[in-house]
Design a protein around this motif. Sequence first.
Motif, PDB file in Angstrom:
ATOM      1  N   SER A   1       6.378  -2.660  15.665  1.00  0.00           N
ATOM      2  CA  SER A   1       7.284  -1.681  15.077  1.00  0.00           C
ATOM      3  C   SER A   1       6.587  -0.923  13.956  1.00  0.00           C
ATOM      4  O   SER A   1       6.193  -1.516  12.946  1.00  0.00           O
ATOM      5  N   LEU A   2       6.433   0.391  14.108  1.00  0.00           N
ATOM      6  CA  LEU A   2       5.830   1.207  13.067  1.00  0.00           C
ATOM      7  C   LEU A   2       6.716   1.257  11.831  1.00  0.00           C
ATOM      8  O   LEU A   2       6.226   1.199  10.693  1.00  0.00           O
ATOM      9  N   VAL A   3       8.044   1.342  12.023  1.00  0.00           N
ATOM     10  CA  VAL A   3       8.973   1.418  10.893  1.00  0.00           C
ATOM     11  C   VAL A   3       8.881   0.158  10.039  1.00  0.00           C
ATOM     12  O   VAL A   3       8.776   0.218   8.804  1.00  0.00           O
ATOM     13  N   LEU A   4       8.892  -1.002  10.696  1.00  0.00           N
ATOM     14  CA  LEU A   4       8.808  -2.261   9.958  1.00  0.00           C
ATOM     15  C   LEU A   4       7.435  -2.409   9.300  1.00  0.00           C
ATOM     16  O   LEU A   4       7.326  -2.921   8.180  1.00  0.00           O
ATOM     17  N   PHE A   5       6.402  -1.948   9.981  1.00  0.00           N
ATOM     18  CA  PHE A   5       5.060  -2.015   9.413  1.00  0.00           C
ATOM     19  C   PHE A   5       4.948  -1.156   8.155  1.00  0.00           C
ATOM     20  O   PHE A   5       4.352  -1.566   7.166  1.00  0.00           O
ATOM     21  N   LEU A   6       5.548   0.038   8.186  1.00  0.00           N
ATOM     22  CA  LEU A   6       5.547   0.903   7.002  1.00  0.00           C
ATOM     23  C   LEU A   6       6.354   0.281   5.866  1.00  0.00           C
ATOM     24  O   LEU A   6       5.960   0.348   4.695  1.00  0.00           O
ATOM     25  N   LEU A   7       7.502  -0.313   6.204  1.00  0.00           N
ATOM     26  CA  LEU A   7       8.311  -0.977   5.182  1.00  0.00           C
ATOM     27  C   LEU A   7       7.543  -2.141   4.565  1.00  0.00           C
ATOM     28  O   LEU A   7       7.564  -2.334   3.341  1.00  0.00           O
ATOM     29  N   ALA A   8       6.840  -2.892   5.412  1.00  0.00           N
ATOM     30  CA  ALA A   8       6.024  -3.997   4.913  1.00  0.00           C
ATOM     31  C   ALA A   8       4.910  -3.484   4.013  1.00  0.00           C
ATOM     32  O   ALA A   8       4.559  -4.115   3.009  1.00  0.00           O
ATOM     33  N   ALA A   9       4.343  -2.332   4.362  1.00  0.00           N
ATOM     34  CA  ALA A   9       3.286  -1.744   3.538  1.00  0.00           C
ATOM     35  C   ALA A   9       3.812  -1.397   2.155  1.00  0.00           C
ATOM     36  O   ALA A   9       3.136  -1.635   1.141  1.00  0.00           O
ATOM     37  N   ILE A  10       5.014  -0.842   2.090  1.00  0.00           N
ATOM     38  CA  ILE A  10       5.600  -0.477   0.799  1.00  0.00           C
ATOM     39  C   ILE A  10       5.846  -1.711  -0.058  1.00  0.00           C
ATOM     40  O   ILE A  10       5.467  -1.766  -1.234  1.00  0.00           O
ATOM     41  N   ILE A  11       6.477  -2.724   0.528  1.00  0.00           N
ATOM     42  CA  ILE A  11       6.813  -3.927  -0.235  1.00  0.00           C
ATOM     43  C   ILE A  11       5.540  -4.660  -0.666  1.00  0.00           C
ATOM     44  O   ILE A  11       5.410  -5.089  -1.821  1.00  0.00           O
ATOM     45  N   SER A  12       4.592  -4.792   0.258  1.00  0.00           N
ATOM     46  CA  SER A  12       3.330  -5.454  -0.078  1.00  0.00           C
ATOM     47  C   SER A  12       2.584  -4.686  -1.158  1.00  0.00           C
ATOM     48  O   SER A  12       1.984  -5.281  -2.070  1.00  0.00           O
ATOM     49  N   GLY A  13       2.590  -3.367  -1.058  1.00  0.00           N
ATOM     50  CA  GLY A  13       1.913  -2.557  -2.057  1.00  0.00           C
ATOM     51  C   GLY A  13       2.509  -2.730  -3.438  1.00  0.00           C
ATOM     52  O   GLY A  13       1.782  -2.806  -4.439  1.00  0.00           O
ATOM     53  N   VAL A  14       3.839  -2.794  -3.513  1.00  0.00           N
ATOM     54  CA  VAL A  14       4.498  -3.016  -4.803  1.00  0.00           C
ATOM     55  C   VAL A  14       4.020  -4.333  -5.417  1.00  0.00           C
ATOM     56  O   VAL A  14       3.622  -4.403  -6.584  1.00  0.00           O
ATOM     57  N   GLY A  15       4.055  -5.392  -4.622  1.00  0.00           N
ATOM     58  CA  GLY A  15       3.651  -6.698  -5.132  1.00  0.00           C
ATOM     59  C   GLY A  15       2.201  -6.750  -5.535  1.00  0.00           C
ATOM     60  O   GLY A  15       1.847  -7.200  -6.631  1.00  0.00           O
ATOM     61  N   ALA A  16       1.322  -6.267  -4.652  1.00  0.00           N
ATOM     62  CA  ALA A  16      -0.112  -6.316  -4.942  1.00  0.00           C
ATOM     63  C   ALA A  16      -0.474  -5.428  -6.129  1.00  0.00           C
ATOM     64  O   ALA A  16      -1.320  -5.790  -6.950  1.00  0.00           O
TER      65      ALA A  16
END
Length: 471
Positions: free
Chosen positions: A326-341
């Motif tokens: 899922s591209l949508v879920l992958f993008l959402l994961a990128a946003i959340i991971s980016g915030v944390g990292a």
Amino acid sequence: MPMTMAVRHWPRRATAHGAPALPVVGAARRHRSGFWTIAAVFVTAMAFSTVPTPLYPLYQARDGFSSFTVTVVFAVYAVGVLTSLLLVGHISDQIGRKKALTAALVAEVIAAGLFLAGHSLPVLIVARFVTGLGVGVLTAAATAHLQDLHAAQRPGASTRRFEIVSTAANIGGLGLGPLVAGALAQYFGAPLHLPYVVFGVLLLAGVAAVALAPETVDRSAARPAYRPQRVVAGLREPGYPLAAAAGFTSMAVFGLFTSLAPGFVGETLHQPSRALAGLVVFTVFGAAATAQVLTGRLGDRSRWAIGLVAQAVGIAAVAIGVHLGSLVLFLLAAIISGVGAGVLFKAAVGHVAATAAPSRRGEALAGVFLASYLGLALLPVGLGVATRFLPVTTATAWFAVVVLALLGAVVVLLARHRGGGSGTRRYGAGGGTRRRGAAGRADGATDAAPAESRLPGDAASTSARRGRNTP
């Protein structure tokens, strides 16, 4: 009758070694403009380092090498960074910030020339290695230079501006490179040449800009004999292992998206757009830079909590998104991971910059960047090797498990630091030393900082009280 001229003498600020400095007003202006100049150069150089990210599928199509070869090229870049950090990452403390930055920019200009001239895999590998050499010098020198310029312009002030700008320039630049390169490759001609021409010109402009910025290292002092970077240089500083672990884990997540995103978008999702691949990578770094800015005024406990929780949730979402395709879920994961990292990385760099003595600031920062880039190299390369023997979904799931375990280790180190933080030594923006007693109060202070502001990475704890730093 002779005429006399009245000469107005501007007040002068003494340097650390007692030498006369520029007039106060003129010096403040130069340091302010120099601060933003070095920040812009920092962004440009870090952006260049990720320019090839959305272009790797084009190299694969042109030269016929495999996805594992892309992993090897990525590993060579990381080896270049680590080599540079180990050998000369700390050298700006001795030769000056400007010389170190100029050498780093020249290395990246050479790498851009190799990308333009080369048409084979060996040349691509050499170009990435040279890029890594430049980045290793630049990250520590630029961060230390920004801290010096901030302290010179605003002595005794909070280091919040420095922390936000330095980490946003670093992480934001890494995200800007794929976005610009992907757009140039998608919508303009010569996709494997134009991005390097554009950034080559910008890097040359950066060399000229650095020449105009103020130097902040007193090179008249005796220089110590050269030695490689001490890996344990900052272990004596309180909370340094915590900072190193946070940097390692956060950069591992950035490395995951830098190495995985183009192939996932192009092969798994069958989306050949270079602009889309660059956008996905930009998303994680853009979210990180944005989070660093927005969390600048939060208490330290809140920032650590946000970073740890967001990175844990995000990395789990990455594994699920890859499994579902899922591209949508992958993008959402990128946003959340980016915030944390992004928040974790900011805490790590801010803590080291605040606690290290000014004369060893470049070395201490080089040490934490060394730990961080080990995370960037080891885990994503391990993921690339694993994909040769396992499905990408399984390999990504195991990657997520490893990152979650590392986050658990960061939690343990954070708890230990909070439990034994008495006697913390901190060097404020002006380079003064402060010690806290058992009650957590700064010596000579009439009021104690809030409990949250005495943890690593907090800007307010290092210089919240103007003018109270003791020599």
